[in-house]
Write a protein that holds these residues in place. Sequence first.
Motif, mmCIF file in Angstrom:
data_model
loop_
_atom_site.group_PDB
_atom_site.id
_atom_site.type_symbol
_atom_site.label_atom_id
_atom_site.label_comp_id
_atom_site.label_asym_id
_atom_site.label_seq_id
_atom_site.Cartn_x
_atom_site.Cartn_y
_atom_site.Cartn_z
ATOM 1 N N ILE A 132 7.407 13.583 -7.801
ATOM 2 C CA ILE A 132 7.113 12.769 -6.612
ATOM 3 C C ILE A 132 8.062 11.582 -6.558
ATOM 4 C CG2 ILE A 132 5.349 11.455 -5.382
ATOM 5 C CD1 ILE A 132 3.215 13.162 -6.730
ATOM 6 N N ASP A 133 8.878 11.570 -5.526
ATOM 7 C CA ASP A 133 9.903 10.538 -5.357
ATOM 8 C C ASP A 133 9.382 9.531 -4.311
ATOM 9 O OD1 ASP A 133 12.155 9.098 -4.732
ATOM 10 O OD2 ASP A 133 13.464 10.855 -4.457
ATOM 11 N N PHE A 134 8.823 8.409 -4.798
ATOM 12 C CA PHE A 134 8.298 7.384 -3.888
ATOM 13 C C PHE A 134 9.446 6.571 -3.313
ATOM 14 C CE2 PHE A 134 4.321 7.972 -6.269
ATOM 15 C CZ PHE A 134 3.388 7.894 -5.239
ATOM 16 N N ARG A 135 9.481 6.448 -2.016
ATOM 17 C CA ARG A 135 10.489 5.566 -1.402
ATOM 18 C C ARG A 135 9.771 4.544 -0.530
ATOM 19 N NH1 ARG A 135 15.548 9.646 -0.370
ATOM 20 N NH2 ARG A 135 15.364 10.642 -2.418
ATOM 21 N N TRP A 136 9.585 3.360 -1.102
ATOM 22 C CA TRP A 136 8.929 2.276 -0.387
ATOM 23 C C TRP A 136 9.924 1.605 0.541
ATOM 24 C CZ3 TRP A 136 4.018 2.990 -1.091
ATOM 25 C CH2 TRP A 136 3.553 3.514 -2.303
ATOM 26 N N LYS A 137 9.399 0.843 1.486
ATOM 27 C CA LYS A 137 10.231 0.165 2.495
ATOM 28 C C LYS A 137 11.241 1.123 3.101
ATOM 29 C CE LYS A 137 9.475 -4.443 0.908
ATOM 30 N NZ LYS A 137 9.944 -5.788 0.763
ATOM 31 N N VAL A 156 9.497 14.130 -1.477
ATOM 32 C CA VAL A 156 9.857 12.727 -1.220
ATOM 33 C C VAL A 156 8.770 12.140 -0.336
ATOM 34 C CG1 VAL A 156 11.513 11.197 -0.085
ATOM 35 C CG2 VAL A 156 12.330 13.210 -1.339
ATOM 36 N N ILE A 157 8.253 10.965 -0.709
ATOM 37 C CA ILE A 157 7.241 10.315 0.138
ATOM 38 C C ILE A 157 7.766 8.968 0.606
ATOM 39 C CG2 ILE A 157 5.911 9.652 -1.951
ATOM 40 C CD1 ILE A 157 3.381 9.730 -0.085
ATOM 41 N N LEU A 158 7.802 8.810 1.928
ATOM 42 C CA LEU A 158 8.381 7.619 2.543
ATOM 43 C C LEU A 158 7.277 6.718 3.062
ATOM 44 C CD1 LEU A 158 10.742 9.668 4.862
ATOM 45 C CD2 LEU A 158 11.503 8.423 2.821
ATOM 46 N N ASP A 159 7.408 5.403 2.853
ATOM 47 C CA ASP A 159 6.465 4.492 3.494
ATOM 48 C C ASP A 159 7.198 3.244 3.933
ATOM 49 O OD1 ASP A 159 3.216 4.287 3.699
ATOM 50 O OD2 ASP A 159 4.145 2.308 3.576
ATOM 51 N N ASP A 160 6.854 2.756 5.111
ATOM 52 C CA ASP A 160 7.566 1.580 5.626
ATOM 53 C C ASP A 160 7.131 0.296 4.918
ATOM 54 O OD1 ASP A 160 5.046 1.458 6.744
ATOM 55 O OD2 ASP A 160 5.737 1.298 8.822
ATOM 56 N N ASN A 161 6.093 0.379 4.125
ATOM 57 C CA ASN A 161 5.541 -0.780 3.432
ATOM 58 C C ASN A 161 5.778 -0.613 1.928
ATOM 59 O OD1 ASN A 161 3.892 -2.994 2.899
ATOM 60 N ND2 ASN A 161 2.422 -2.369 4.467
ATOM 61 N N ASN A 162 5.225 -1.514 1.107
ATOM 62 C CA ASN A 162 5.336 -1.274 -0.335
ATOM 63 C C ASN A 162 4.083 -1.683 -1.096
ATOM 64 O OD1 ASN A 162 5.653 -4.012 -0.116
ATOM 65 N ND2 ASN A 162 7.013 -4.153 -1.874
ATOM 66 N N THR A 163 2.936 -1.492 -0.435
ATOM 67 C CA THR A 163 1.681 -1.713 -1.153
ATOM 68 C C THR A 163 0.628 -0.747 -0.627
ATOM 69 O OG1 THR A 163 0.057 -3.360 -1.852
ATOM 70 C CG2 THR A 163 0.938 -3.595 0.372
ATOM 71 N N VAL A 164 -0.616 -0.938 -1.060
ATOM 72 C CA VAL A 164 -1.696 -0.065 -0.601
ATOM 73 C C VAL A 164 -2.267 -0.618 0.708
ATOM 74 C CG1 VAL A 164 -2.259 0.751 -2.915
ATOM 75 C CG2 VAL A 164 -3.308 -1.338 -2.054
ATOM 76 N N SER A 165 -3.304 0.020 1.213
ATOM 77 C CA SER A 165 -3.927 -0.398 2.464
ATOM 78 C C SER A 165 -4.314 -1.877 2.439
ATOM 79 C CB SER A 165 -5.181 0.455 2.685
ATOM 80 O OG SER A 165 -5.989 -0.110 3.681
ATOM 81 N N ILE A 166 -3.825 -2.612 3.400
ATOM 82 C CA ILE A 166 -4.103 -4.051 3.436
ATOM 83 C C ILE A 166 -5.479 -4.287 4.039
ATOM 84 C CG2 ILE A 166 -3.411 -6.236 4.498
ATOM 85 C CD1 ILE A 166 -1.450 -5.469 2.400
#
Lengths: 66, 540
Positions: free
Chosen positions: B145-150, B52-62
Amino acid sequence: MSLKTQANIERPDDFYQELIDLHRDLSEEQSRELNAKLILLLANHIGDMTVLSEAMNAAKKDIEAK
Amino acid sequence: MLNTYQYPEFDYVQSEEQKSGTVKRHKAVIIGAGPIGLTTALDFAKQGIPVVILDDNNTVSIGSRAVCYAKRPLEIWDRLGVGERMIDKSVVWKVGKVFRDEELVYQFDLLPEDDHKIPAFINLQQYYLEEYMIDEAKKQYGDLIDFRWKSKTISLKNQGDHVALQIETPDGVYKMEADYVVACDGANSDTRKMLGLDFEGQFFQDRFLIADVVMKADFPAERWFWFNPPFHRNQSVLLHMQSDDVWRIDFQLGWDCDPEEEKKPENVIPRLKAMLGDDVEFELEWVSVYQFACRQLQDFKCGRVFIAGDAAHQVSPFGARGANTGVQDIDNLIWKLKLVMDGKAPEKLLESYSEERVFAAADNLLNSTRSTDFITPKSAVSKAFRDAVLDLASDYEFARPLVNSGRLSMPTPYIHSSLNTPDEDTFDGKMVPGTNCADAPVNVEGTEGWFLNHIADSRFKVLTFNTDPGFKKLDINGIPCDVIVVGKDMLDIKNRLKERYDAKDGTTYLLRPDQHVAARWRTFDQHKIETALKRATAQL
Ligand SMILES: Cc1cc2nc3c(=O)[nH]c(=O)nc-3n(C[C@H](O)[C@H](O)[C@H](O)COP(=O)(O)OP(=O)(O)OC[C@H]3O[C@@H](n4cnc5c(N)ncnc54)[C@H](O)[C@@H]3O)c2cc1C
């Protein structure tokens, strides 16, 4: 110790005078620049890191003792 | 926002476990989907481990961040199936020029050795790098790979046999558990704070303005660095070409400036005009001001949590080290985790992650601090020496190697690692135990290719030259190890393997799953191989 610390300059008075003359009329800043260049040129000539480290330590030892 | 790049947006989907309110135990959880977290996800999936991959955002590097990637990280990305796409899109360069005032004082050529698949350096915007890894993850490993955005990690605790986490999403907070966590949540890592780890080092009293501009200019694809140029007195400037006609310009600002003022286009544009000349047309894509630090954790493992990338170490950007070194953290970690998860190696093996990568980070930090001291001298004497070196460099060859405008990132061999078997025979060349393997062109079953691509399946390999032990596989306490006979299974078409590995008939290497040398001998000795493999997996 690989650093030579016995006298090795043939005409010490000539060398010393030339060194001092080199700095005549220079500002402190220019003198610092000149010294830096001189150290770099000599260090490269010596090349041997053991000798260089020993020289650096020897130069600093007195200063820390004071 | 940018003219040349459209940010992808990834959909937030509420996870089943949050919906149903069950606390699920995962094998592996990654915090952060930056370049390092994404590399981690691909490496886990390649080993067949669901993650599981967690990210507080939902895009690539700004905006604009990393630009240059070195050979070793690219080899790792190539192992993971994304290297070629990155290289194809990138600008490949090898010449660097250093100017002072208006004069060229020094020029270097990275002089990449022939017969390696991967170039010495490429330039590519960080958002492409991340996008390509996300594409690959979705295409190849949608089920693993379980993407979890926001999904922001807001708490994390080691609980003996697992890690307990709390995740905040647009639907509220939920709990999850993980056997292992890899924290890749960047320089301001929340994980690091939640674990109470000290992040010590040096903050530099200097700021840099980075501007990305789009222009059709006929500067060559080279790295140009200026000390004290006429268009930006008493500071340094760096110019790099990226893909899509985007150029990166770094202006050193000094400490007394006001970052908010400096960032304003009305202040940036005149500066760029002074540099590029009035007749060059350009458009400003991105501007930001940053300050940097050189610091690292003393241990990259805390219970069942592994810290990697910027979360574990931060360096000055001189020499392109941040992402480059973070990727190598992951290369080092994942095969070890796989063996431990499968019960084939003891937990102790995981400690070698910290041992080897803390050592590499310290080496990296040392290099980056040295460059920083040269580029931004901290005292009058330090500046006098720096200027003396630059003065002497135009006239004297000896001073040129002293010019340090950023030494480019090279992998750090794990020469002291407890996983190495020290040499008992005499060898020349670079492939000492702990070193990453050199590449070479080879022919396998009639097809020409690259050596590293043939040792890319995360298994141990025995490479032996012109001696056939008569078997193709070893099984050492359940750990498989493939035997490759050079001269039979693999042809050394340009003799580069022989040369780079200082091989004679009978020479035998044991190679780790991360393409590092574990041990080597002048003869094939099965017993010695078995002992060395046990050592390389912390079983001794
Ligand atoms: C101007 C500049 C130039 C650079 N140039 C280079 C270069 O040329 N070459 C190079 O190799 N490196 C370079 N770097 C460094 C490089 O950008 C970083 O080293 C790299 O981005 C680190 O990757 P990371 O995945 O560790 O962290 P990040 O890229 O910071 O990613 C961390 C991720 O974690 C997420 N996150 C944070 N907190 C949480 C949380 N609590 N829960 C869930 N998710 C969270 C963030 O949203 C982010 O997506 C440069 C950096 C800068 C600023």
